[in-house]
Design a protein around this motif. Structure first.
Motif, PDB file in Angstrom:
ATOM      1  N   UNK A 164       3.314  15.776 -10.258  1.00 58.28           N
ATOM      2  CA  UNK A 164       4.570  15.898 -10.997  1.00 58.28           C
ATOM      3  C   UNK A 164       4.782  14.639 -11.845  1.00 58.28           C
ATOM      4  N   UNK A 165       5.314  14.832 -13.025  1.00 62.35           N
ATOM      5  CA  UNK A 165       5.496  13.697 -13.939  1.00 62.35           C
ATOM      6  C   UNK A 165       6.797  12.972 -13.603  1.00 62.35           C
ATOM      7  N   UNK A 166       6.729  11.649 -13.540  1.00 65.37           N
ATOM      8  CA  UNK A 166       7.951  10.846 -13.379  1.00 65.37           C
ATOM      9  C   UNK A 166       8.023   9.869 -14.532  1.00 65.37           C
ATOM     10  N   UNK A 167       9.162   9.812 -15.174  1.00 64.85           N
ATOM     11  CA  UNK A 167       9.309   8.869 -16.274  1.00 64.85           C
ATOM     12  C   UNK A 167       9.947   7.572 -15.806  1.00 64.85           C
ATOM     13  N   UNK A 168      10.508   7.579 -14.608  1.00 66.97           N
ATOM     14  CA  UNK A 168      11.205   6.387 -14.124  1.00 66.97           C
ATOM     15  C   UNK A 168      10.349   5.638 -13.107  1.00 66.97           C
ATOM     16  N   UNK A 169      10.361   4.334 -13.216  1.00 67.81           N
ATOM     17  CA  UNK A 169       9.704   3.443 -12.245  1.00 67.81           C
ATOM     18  C   UNK A 169       8.271   3.868 -11.943  1.00 67.81           C
ATOM     19  N   UNK A 170       7.515   4.233 -12.973  1.00 73.93           N
ATOM     20  CA  UNK A 170       6.147   4.725 -12.739  1.00 73.93           C
ATOM     21  C   UNK A 170       5.301   3.729 -11.982  1.00 73.93           C
ATOM     22  N   UNK A 171       5.440   2.478 -12.351  1.00 76.95           N
ATOM     23  CA  UNK A 171       4.624   1.446 -11.725  1.00 76.95           C
ATOM     24  C   UNK A 171       4.966   1.203 -10.267  1.00 76.95           C
ATOM     25  N   UNK A 172       6.085   1.731  -9.836  1.00 78.50           N
ATOM     26  CA  UNK A 172       6.528   1.510  -8.455  1.00 78.50           C
ATOM     27  C   UNK A 172       6.185   2.684  -7.541  1.00 78.50           C
ATOM     28  N   UNK A 241      18.527  -2.532  -7.008  1.00 77.46           N
ATOM     29  CA  UNK A 241      18.952  -3.377  -5.878  1.00 77.46           C
ATOM     30  C   UNK A 241      17.740  -3.855  -5.074  1.00 77.46           C
ATOM     31  N   UNK A 242      16.812  -2.944  -4.790  1.00 76.40           N
ATOM     32  CA  UNK A 242      15.634  -3.325  -3.997  1.00 76.40           C
ATOM     33  C   UNK A 242      14.845  -4.416  -4.710  1.00 76.40           C
ATOM     34  N   UNK A 243      14.746  -4.277  -6.023  1.00 72.62           N
ATOM     35  CA  UNK A 243      13.975  -5.266  -6.770  1.00 72.62           C
ATOM     36  C   UNK A 243      14.593  -6.651  -6.618  1.00 72.62           C
ATOM     37  N   UNK A 244      15.921  -6.688  -6.585  1.00 72.21           N
ATOM     38  CA  UNK A 244      16.591  -7.972  -6.389  1.00 72.21           C
ATOM     39  C   UNK A 244      16.281  -8.531  -4.996  1.00 72.21           C
ATOM     40  N   UNK A 245      16.248  -7.658  -3.991  1.00 73.16           N
ATOM     41  CA  UNK A 245      16.046  -8.122  -2.610  1.00 73.16           C
ATOM     42  C   UNK A 245      14.595  -8.557  -2.375  1.00 73.16           C
ATOM     43  N   UNK A 246      13.673  -7.941  -3.093  1.00 74.32           N
ATOM     44  CA  UNK A 246      12.247  -8.285  -2.910  1.00 74.32           C
ATOM     45  C   UNK A 246      11.995  -9.780  -3.091  1.00 74.32           C
ATOM     46  N   UNK A 247      12.752 -10.373  -4.013  1.00 70.97           N
ATOM     47  CA  UNK A 247      12.590 -11.814  -4.265  1.00 70.97           C
ATOM     48  C   UNK A 247      12.990 -12.677  -3.079  1.00 70.97           C
ATOM     49  N   UNK A 248      13.692 -12.078  -2.122  1.00 68.40           N
ATOM     50  CA  UNK A 248      14.194 -12.894  -1.001  1.00 68.40           C
ATOM     51  C   UNK A 248      13.181 -13.035   0.124  1.00 68.40           C
ATOM     52  N   UNK A 249      12.080 -12.304   0.042  1.00 68.93           N
ATOM     53  CA  UNK A 249      11.060 -12.409   1.094  1.00 68.93           C
ATOM     54  C   UNK A 249      10.065 -13.503   0.703  1.00 68.93           C
ATOM     55  N   UNK A 250       9.408 -14.085   1.716  1.00 66.64           N
ATOM     56  CA  UNK A 250       8.364 -15.058   1.385  1.00 66.64           C
ATOM     57  C   UNK A 250       7.332 -14.409   0.454  1.00 66.64           C
ATOM     58  N   UNK A 251       6.884 -15.172  -0.521  1.00 70.04           N
ATOM     59  CA  UNK A 251       6.008 -14.613  -1.564  1.00 70.04           C
ATOM     60  C   UNK A 251       4.797 -13.914  -0.961  1.00 70.04           C
ATOM     61  N   UNK A 252       4.413 -12.809  -1.535  1.00 63.76           N
ATOM     62  CA  UNK A 252       3.219 -12.015  -1.212  1.00 63.76           C
ATOM     63  C   UNK A 252       3.069 -11.602   0.251  1.00 63.76           C
ATOM     64  N   UNK A 253       4.181 -11.496   0.968  1.00 65.24           N
ATOM     65  CA  UNK A 253       4.112 -10.904   2.309  1.00 65.24           C
ATOM     66  C   UNK A 253       4.588  -9.464   2.255  1.00 65.24           C
ATOM     67  N   UNK A 254       5.321  -9.130   1.198  1.00 64.67           N
ATOM     68  CA  UNK A 254       6.094  -7.904   1.176  1.00 64.67           C
ATOM     69  C   UNK A 254       5.848  -7.143  -0.107  1.00 64.67           C
ATOM     70  N   UNK A 255       5.799  -5.819   0.015  1.00 64.36           N
ATOM     71  CA  UNK A 255       5.650  -5.005  -1.171  1.00 64.36           C
ATOM     72  C   UNK A 255       6.638  -3.853  -1.112  1.00 64.36           C
ATOM     73  N   UNK A 256       6.826  -3.201  -2.248  1.00 60.09           N
ATOM     74  CA  UNK A 256       7.720  -2.045  -2.271  1.00 60.09           C
ATOM     75  C   UNK A 256       7.037  -0.899  -2.996  1.00 60.09           C
ATOM     76  N   UNK A 257       7.230   0.301  -2.478  1.00 62.98           N
ATOM     77  CA  UNK A 257       6.698   1.486  -3.136  1.00 62.98           C
ATOM     78  C   UNK A 257       7.722   2.601  -2.967  1.00 62.98           C
ATOM     79  N   UNK A 258       7.829   3.442  -3.987  1.00 64.68           N
ATOM     80  CA  UNK A 258       8.845   4.509  -3.935  1.00 64.68           C
ATOM     81  C   UNK A 258       8.215   5.810  -3.454  1.00 64.68           C
ATOM     82  N   UNK A 259       8.924   6.501  -2.586  1.00 61.99           N
ATOM     83  CA  UNK A 259       8.396   7.718  -1.974  1.00 61.99           C
ATOM     84  C   UNK A 259       9.212   8.919  -2.445  1.00 61.99           C
TER      85      UNK A 259
END
Ligand code: PPS
Length: 572
Positions: A164-172, A241-259
């Motif tokens: 299915x095509x998604x136009x939003x947040x493709x890279x995520x 909002x999640x993107x803002x919170x991602x910065x609060x974790x120690x660098x490169x320990x955490x990732x985010x992906x949309x389901x």
């Protein structure tokens, strides 16, 4: 034996190769096609990309029965959630056993073909009881089952042509195999997944961070962006909002992906399902909290599931799910120490101040434009939420009058409109029964089907007005409770829905008979007349019920104004 490390070999997908897909797409254009509903598109995406591994298509009748009865497919594999292609009776009747059909998205793009091996009329009451715990429409998935899902289920294998095509947040967005490849590349051999349908606040950040430390794992924030509970914060806002919170974790320990999952809010079964899905996405650990995927209260005002039922069911099947549960610590703010601590580890409870803001309290503060303290959430998150959810006095809303013909709906609605226009601030649109039947629904009559269509059209327009910050005043009879509820859900996605029952008795309406219609109805000259020869479901929980006998119109309209004030929709 729990998986201490994840197995990151690719898992099977249902897609054919690129060349075959091009060919199949051309051939499929001649097949009978089914236009997928938004929920079916979500299900299909996860079927095709292996998120629902081991499923190879929509459940057959035998698999469905096993899943409903004891969470198992016919071959014994654990699978807690019915995944069916629900269709109309007419569509099902037009098919032959073994026929291939094309599955199209809402723009008509062919995403897959399906060989229909099974077609049956499910026992929905049984499905509701067994899968969701009660045949109670207050449960969003049970409501969907009875009032939105088609009457017939189709089952059979699916051949995937394209995502299915998604136009939003493709890279995520990542398929299970893309995440597996990412974890391989990063050398993440233990990954703890956090499922969420809500914005993350500091307590969540703290608990996910702790969960990762405890499991000595990396962290995957894995939010659902497909379909969540009606009324949730929209996923666009949440992802910012999640993107803002991602910065609060120690660098490169955490990732985010949309389901792109369509949740069912099925509590314990949903938790098991979520675990299987995360195992497919290459995760080794999964956080299950208090009341995981809880649907809220039932129609008797009680919780559908116990707060730890999900953890219990998960624990009982953990080995088969293939992912280790990390149970949620209830994190609270300890003011004296200015930090979050797990509630059950605080020894000096009586000597410290423990603070917490519930979801309901947060919504209240946003709605009323009140302060949200920094210990509770990150300023970036609060800023996003305030942008999407301005205080109620600045949002659009809908006032929905319902009642018999001649009950006084239009008169009160007109008076209300004038009063609101006098106050100013927001544009007001009146969608009166007669106006709508002239402009939007001129071809419709008064059968149940036509009335429902009429009301859904009104609801659609009202929800658009509400979304754009205006006030919609609707005044149809709207005799069916389920249809009114559907409209409520459409509107509440964007603002308040204020249902006003104009409770004039049928005797009084008939006595007034302002249009002479009751007389004609009694004589049988008008058929299917509401209250005389057609049903009316009295609203069970309207925001307001007004009596009109011996009460001035002005007073009735004023009661509505007072209600709007008390709900914070207009400032007094
Ligand atoms: S519904 O059921 O909500 O779609 O009805 P609505 O669009 O409000 O239309 C109701 C008006 O249509 C007139 N009318 C009838 N009402 C009920 N039943 C039957 N069979 C019928 N036939 C015509 C009637 O004047 C209603 O107007 P109001 O404004 O409610 O008096």
């Amino acid at each position: 034996t729990h998986p201490m490390q994840n197995n990151l070999a690719p898992i099977p997908e249902l897609y054919v190769s690129y060349e075959s897909a091009q060919k199949l797409k051309v051939e499929a254009a001649d097949l009978v096609s089914w236009d997928l509903t938004p929920r079916q598109i979500c299900d299909l995406e996860l079927l095709m990309n292996g998120g629902f591994n081991p499923l190879k298509g929509f459940l057959t009748e035998e698999d469905y029965n096993g899943v409903v009865e004891n969470m198992r497919l016919a071959d014994g594999a654990l699978w807690p959630m019915p995944i069916n292609l629900d269709v109309s009776e007419d569509f099902a009747a037009s098919l032959e056993e073994g026929q291939d059909i094309a599955l199209r998205d809402q723009e008509g793009v062919i995403l897959a073909t399906m060989t229909v091996t099974d077609s049956w009329v499910p026992n929905k009451a049984r499905e509701a009881e067994k899968v969701f715990g009660a045949d109670d429409d207050a449960h969003p998935a049970v409501n969907y089952l009875h009032n939105q899902a088609g009457k017939v289920y189709l089952g059979g294998p699916v051949t995937g042509i394209q995502q299915p095509v998604h136009y939003d947040f493709r890279g995520r967005r990542d398929t299970p195999n893309e995440l597996r490849a990412y974890f391989r590349k990063m050398g993440w051999r233990k990954v703890v997944a956090f499922q969420t349908r809500n914005p993350l606040h500091r307590a969540h950040q703290e608990l996910t961070f702790r969960a990762a430390k405890e499991a000595q794992a990396n962290l995957l924030i894995h939010p659902v962006v497909g379909m969540t509970k009606p009324g949730d914060v929209d996923h666009f806002t949440r992802v910012r909002c999640y993107e803002a919170v991602l910065d609060k974790y120690p660098a490169s320990t955490t990732s985010m992906s949309l389901l792109n999952l369509a949740m069912r809010m099925a509590g314990p079964r949903e938790a098991v399902w979520h675990g299987l899905i995360r195992a497919n996405h290459g995760c080794s650990h999964f956080i299950v909290g208090r009341d995981h995927a809880g649907p809220g209260k039932n129609s008797a005002g009680e919780d559908f599931y116990g707060p730890y039922d999900a953890q219990d069911l998960f624990r009982a099947h953990q080995d088969e799910i293939g992912i280790e549960m990390v149970d949620f610590k209830h994190m609270v703010w300890v003011q004296e120490r200015a930090q979050y601590e797990p509630m059950d580890e605080i020894k000096d409870k009586d000597d410290v101040t423990i603070l917490n803001i519930s979801g309901t309290e947060l919504r209240r503060r946003l709605a009323e434009g009140l302060e949200i303290p920094e210990w509770f959430s990150f300023p970036e998150v609060v800023k996003e939420l305030r942008k999407t959810k301005p205080p109620r006095s600045k949002q659009g809303f809908t006032v929905f009058f319902t009642g018999f013909s001649g009950s006084g709906k239009s008169t009160i609605a007109n008076a209300l409109m004038v009063k609101l226009m006098e106050m100013g601030g927001r544009p007001v649109t009146l969608l009166d029964g007669d106006i709508v039947r002239k402009n939007l629904s001129s071809e419709l009559g008064f059968s149940k089907e036509h009335r429902d269509l009429n009301i859904r059209r009104i609801g659609y327009v009202a929800s658009e007005i509400t979304k754009n910050g205006g006030i919609a005043i609707c005044a149809p009879i709207a005799p069916y409770a389920t249809t009114r509820r559907a409209v409520r859900e459409d509107v509440e996605a964007f603002g308040a829905f204020v249902e006003v029952h104009v409770a004039t008795s049928i005797e009084e309406c008939e006595r007034r008979d302002r249009k002479g219609l009751y007389k004609l109805a009694r004589e049988g000259k008008i058929k299917e007349f509401t209250g005389i020869s057609d049903p009316y479901d009295v609203p069970a929980n309207p925001e307001l019920s007004v009596e009109t006998e011996n009460v001035e119109v002005d007073n009735c309209a004023h009661q509505v104004i007072l209600k709007l004030e008390s709900m914070g929709l207009i400032s007094g």
